[in-house]
Scaffold this motif. Structure first.
Motif, PDB file in Angstrom:
ATOM      1  N   LEU A  56     -25.021  24.693   2.959  1.00 20.35           N
ATOM      2  CA  LEU A  56     -24.158  24.936   1.809  1.00 20.35           C
ATOM      3  C   LEU A  56     -23.479  23.637   1.392  1.00 20.35           C
ATOM      4  O   LEU A  56     -22.808  22.991   2.197  1.00 20.35           O
ATOM      5  N   LEU A  57     -23.668  23.281   0.130  1.00 20.29           N
ATOM      6  CA  LEU A  57     -23.054  22.087  -0.427  1.00 20.29           C
ATOM      7  C   LEU A  57     -21.978  22.504  -1.410  1.00 20.29           C
ATOM      8  O   LEU A  57     -22.222  23.318  -2.310  1.00 20.29           O
ATOM      9  N   PHE A  58     -20.787  21.942  -1.246  1.00 28.03           N
ATOM     10  CA  PHE A  58     -19.653  22.251  -2.113  1.00 28.03           C
ATOM     11  C   PHE A  58     -19.376  21.026  -2.985  1.00 28.03           C
ATOM     12  O   PHE A  58     -19.154  19.928  -2.473  1.00 28.03           O
ATOM     13  N   ILE A  59     -19.397  21.241  -4.304  1.00 26.20           N
ATOM     14  CA  ILE A  59     -19.285  20.157  -5.277  1.00 26.20           C
ATOM     15  C   ILE A  59     -18.041  20.362  -6.123  1.00 26.20           C
ATOM     16  O   ILE A  59     -17.837  21.443  -6.689  1.00 26.20           O
ATOM     17  N   ALA A  60     -17.216  19.324  -6.229  1.00 22.68           N
ATOM     18  CA  ALA A  60     -16.033  19.394  -7.089  1.00 22.68           C
ATOM     19  C   ALA A  60     -16.460  19.087  -8.527  1.00 22.68           C
ATOM     20  O   ALA A  60     -16.860  17.971  -8.828  1.00 22.68           O
ATOM     21  N   HIS A  61     -16.377  20.099  -9.391  1.00 22.57           N
ATOM     22  CA  HIS A  61     -16.640  19.894 -10.820  1.00 22.57           C
ATOM     23  C   HIS A  61     -15.284  19.675 -11.480  1.00 22.57           C
ATOM     24  O   HIS A  61     -14.648  20.608 -11.965  1.00 22.57           O
ATOM     25  N   LEU A  62     -14.867  18.425 -11.467  1.00 22.64           N
ATOM     26  CA  LEU A  62     -13.524  18.056 -11.909  1.00 22.64           C
ATOM     27  C   LEU A  62     -13.255  18.522 -13.340  1.00 22.64           C
ATOM     28  O   LEU A  62     -12.212  19.100 -13.634  1.00 22.64           O
ATOM     29  N   GLY A  63     -14.206  18.261 -14.227  1.00 19.49           N
ATOM     30  CA  GLY A  63     -14.003  18.584 -15.633  1.00 19.49           C
ATOM     31  C   GLY A  63     -13.854  20.065 -15.906  1.00 19.49           C
ATOM     32  O   GLY A  63     -13.267  20.462 -16.917  1.00 19.49           O
ATOM     33  N   ALA A  64     -14.382  20.901 -15.008  1.00 23.04           N
ATOM     34  CA  ALA A  64     -14.298  22.350 -15.182  1.00 23.04           C
ATOM     35  C   ALA A  64     -13.262  22.989 -14.273  1.00 23.04           C
ATOM     36  O   ALA A  64     -13.086  24.212 -14.285  1.00 23.04           O
ATOM     37  N   SER A  65     -12.578  22.174 -13.442  1.00 19.14           N
ATOM     38  CA  SER A  65     -11.555  22.671 -12.504  1.00 19.14           C
ATOM     39  C   SER A  65     -12.109  23.765 -11.596  1.00 19.14           C
ATOM     40  O   SER A  65     -11.472  24.790 -11.354  1.00 19.14           O
ATOM     41  N   ARG A  66     -13.314  23.506 -11.072  1.00 22.26           N
ATOM     42  CA  ARG A  66     -13.939  24.484 -10.186  1.00 22.26           C
ATOM     43  C   ARG A  66     -14.750  23.781  -9.104  1.00 22.26           C
ATOM     44  O   ARG A  66     -15.134  22.625  -9.247  1.00 22.26           O
ATOM     45  N   VAL A  67     -14.998  24.491  -8.021  1.00 21.73           N
ATOM     46  CA  VAL A  67     -15.922  24.038  -6.985  1.00 21.73           C
ATOM     47  C   VAL A  67     -17.189  24.871  -7.105  1.00 21.73           C
ATOM     48  O   VAL A  67     -17.129  26.099  -7.234  1.00 21.73           O
ATOM     49  N   ILE A  68     -18.330  24.194  -7.091  1.00 22.62           N
ATOM     50  CA  ILE A  68     -19.628  24.866  -7.152  1.00 22.62           C
ATOM     51  C   ILE A  68     -20.222  24.882  -5.746  1.00 22.62           C
ATOM     52  O   ILE A  68     -20.321  23.847  -5.090  1.00 22.62           O
ATOM     53  N   GLU A  69     -20.611  26.051  -5.292  1.00 26.62           N
ATOM     54  CA  GLU A  69     -21.235  26.209  -3.975  1.00 26.62           C
ATOM     55  C   GLU A  69     -22.744  26.369  -4.163  1.00 26.62           C
ATOM     56  O   GLU A  69     -23.195  27.263  -4.867  1.00 26.62           O
ATOM     57  N   VAL A  70     -23.511  25.487  -3.523  1.00 29.31           N
ATOM     58  CA  VAL A  70     -24.958  25.475  -3.688  1.00 29.31           C
ATOM     59  C   VAL A  70     -25.632  25.666  -2.329  1.00 29.31           C
ATOM     60  O   VAL A  70     -25.275  25.002  -1.354  1.00 29.31           O
ATOM     61  N   ASP A  71     -26.602  26.593  -2.277  1.00 27.25           N
ATOM     62  CA  ASP A  71     -27.456  26.730  -1.098  1.00 27.25           C
ATOM     63  C   ASP A  71     -28.605  25.746  -1.290  1.00 27.25           C
ATOM     64  O   ASP A  71     -29.520  25.985  -2.082  1.00 27.25           O
ATOM     65  N   VAL A  72     -28.549  24.611  -0.581  1.00 29.21           N
ATOM     66  CA  VAL A  72     -29.553  23.579  -0.807  1.00 29.21           C
ATOM     67  C   VAL A  72     -30.899  23.949  -0.201  1.00 29.21           C
ATOM     68  O   VAL A  72     -31.939  23.409  -0.619  1.00 29.21           O
ATOM     69  N   HIS A  73     -30.923  24.863   0.763  1.00 31.08           N
ATOM     70  CA  HIS A  73     -32.194  25.292   1.339  1.00 31.08           C
ATOM     71  C   HIS A  73     -32.933  26.211   0.367  1.00 31.08           C
ATOM     72  O   HIS A  73     -34.145  26.067   0.168  1.00 31.08           O
ATOM     73  N   ALA A  74     -32.194  27.132  -0.248  1.00 27.69           N
ATOM     74  CA  ALA A  74     -32.804  28.060  -1.208  1.00 27.69           C
ATOM     75  C   ALA A  74     -32.932  27.442  -2.593  1.00 27.69           C
ATOM     76  O   ALA A  74     -33.658  27.956  -3.446  1.00 27.69           O
ATOM     77  N   GLY A  75     -32.184  26.366  -2.841  1.00 22.74           N
ATOM     78  CA  GLY A  75     -32.244  25.711  -4.146  1.00 22.74           C
ATOM     79  C   GLY A  75     -31.578  26.513  -5.240  1.00 22.74           C
ATOM     80  O   GLY A  75     -32.082  26.560  -6.375  1.00 22.74           O
ATOM     81  N   ARG A  76     -30.425  27.108  -4.935  1.00 25.04           N
ATOM     82  CA  ARG A  76     -29.740  27.918  -5.948  1.00 25.04           C
ATOM     83  C   ARG A  76     -28.227  27.834  -5.784  1.00 25.04           C
ATOM     84  O   ARG A  76     -27.717  27.539  -4.689  1.00 25.04           O
ATOM     85  N   VAL A  77     -27.523  28.093  -6.875  1.00 22.37           N
ATOM     86  CA  VAL A  77     -26.070  28.156  -6.847  1.00 22.37           C
ATOM     87  C   VAL A  77     -25.646  29.502  -6.288  1.00 22.37           C
ATOM     88  O   VAL A  77     -26.123  30.556  -6.728  1.00 22.37           O
ATOM     89  N   VAL A  78     -24.755  29.482  -5.308  1.00 22.22           N
ATOM     90  CA  VAL A  78     -24.261  30.719  -4.686  1.00 22.22           C
ATOM     91  C   VAL A  78     -23.111  31.299  -5.481  1.00 22.22           C
ATOM     92  O   VAL A  78     -23.078  32.486  -5.798  1.00 22.22           O
ATOM     93  N   ARG A  79     -22.137  30.456  -5.824  1.00 22.88           N
ATOM     94  CA  ARG A  79     -20.958  30.920  -6.570  1.00 22.88           C
ATOM     95  C   ARG A  79     -20.200  29.729  -7.128  1.00 22.88           C
ATOM     96  O   ARG A  79     -20.463  28.579  -6.748  1.00 22.88           O
TER      97      ARG A  79
END
Length: 333
Positions: A56-79
């Motif tokens: 699970l990779l957690f990315i700070a999307h500063l411009g949107a004031s949100r954190v994006i959680e990505v399952d890098v093994h499945a290649g999809r955004v979790v939430r």
């Protein structure tokens, strides 16, 4: 998920550092592995943090004031985790199943449940909280208050305040040294590295960094007793011996270096810059050798690396299709 089949393209051109010198371009030893579409607009991303066991990779999307959680093994955004005003720093602590993020516009550090994305608590910080580090011995999260010139220390479990450490200058990034159980932090307007005793919350050493202008990036290779420091004012990378406290190397990187990532298993170091240039280096026998230095993608100033797969990840506002994307690369000759 779109699959990028071509190898990394090296963009021709000239990059000038603030010091006026021209960094030699060296083809990156990276090959495109995959591309994962990210939600939201094409505004700025900031730090990213990986839980390698869960992928699970957690990315700070500063411009949107949100954190994006990505399952890098499945290649999809979790939430997506919203309501994190001006989010900069993000740090996953797998042992606690928690994610910590700095809501910079609100001067807060926010604790999030890794499994559900639920916000657990918010704690006040100093002015402009940015980078984060976790001290497992004292169970604390450290937040660098960049313009506030201090470190805010909070209880990782409860969010309760543990203390504040004034630095005497703007704060860059902070890191925990598991060998000495001390905290290291860049003091970027003093061009020095401060060492802090996390028990007493006192600075025990200030290491001057000659040849460095505005040390901001910081990452450690604890087993090898090395620190890597990126100076965004003059595009330099310093190597510090944490046993002798001597600077053992100075290398040129892309303009405005920002986020660093280190793969301890392979000894690979990655330096991502605001200019979109990425520098790669190999650590062999405590000696750092530059292996690549070139333009990767526009705004590719954030990098995270998976020590199990050795893939490196770069969230960018404009991917190959013009939309936000997470670019993954595998190392190679």
């Amino acid at each position: 998920m779109g699959l990028v089949l071509a190898a990394v393209a090296v963009v021709a051109g000239v990059l000038l550092t603030r010091g006026g010198s021209r960094p030699p371009r060296v083809a990156l030893p990276l090959h495109a592995a995959k591309e994962i579409s990210l939600p939201g607009d094409s505004s700025r991303f900031d730090y990213a943090s990986l839980d390698p066991d869960r992928g699970l990779l957690f990315i700070a999307h500063l411009g949107a004031s949100r954190v994006i959680e990505v399952d890098v093994h499945a290649g999809r955004v979790v939430r997506t985790i919203d309501g994190l005003s001006g989010v900069h720093g993000v740090l996953v602590v797998p042992a606690l199943h928690r994610v910590y993020a700095t809501a910079t516009d609100a001067n807060q550090v926010v604790a999030i449940d890794e499994a559900t994305g639920t916000v657990l608590h918010r704690s006040p910080t100093g002015d402009y909280p940015d980078g984060l580090a976790y001290d497992p011995v004292h169970g604390t999260v450290w937040t660098t208050n960049e313009s506030g010139g201090s470190e805010t220390v909070v209880d990782a479990a409860t969010g309760a305040a543990r203390g504040t450490v004034p630095l005497g200058g703007e704060a860059g990034n902070v890191a925990y040294d598991p060998t000495t159980r001390q905290m290291l932090v860049d003091v970027q307007t003093r061009n020095e590295l401060a060492v802090i005793d996390p028990t007493t919350l006192r600075i025990t050493r200030r290491l001057p960094l000659p040849g460095c202008d505005h040390d901001h990036g910081l990452i450690l290779a604890p087993t090898d007793r090395m620190a890597f420091i990126a100076c965004d004012g003059n595009a330099r990378l310093l190597t510090v011996d944490l046993t002798t406290w001597h600077i053992t190397g100075t290398d040129q990187v892309g303009d405005d270096p920002d986020v660093l990532a280190y793969d301890p298993a392979a000894g690979h170091l990655f330096v991502a810059s605001e200019s979109g240039w990425v520098t790669t280096a190999d650590n062999h026998d405590r000696h750092l050798t530059i292996t690549g230095r070139a333009h990767l993608a526009a705004d590719a100033h954030v990098v995270a690396v998976d020590p199990t797969t050795h893939l490196s990840y770069y969230p960018v506002p404009h991917g190959p299709g013009g939309h936000p994307a997470l670019l993954a690369y595998r190392p190679g000759p």
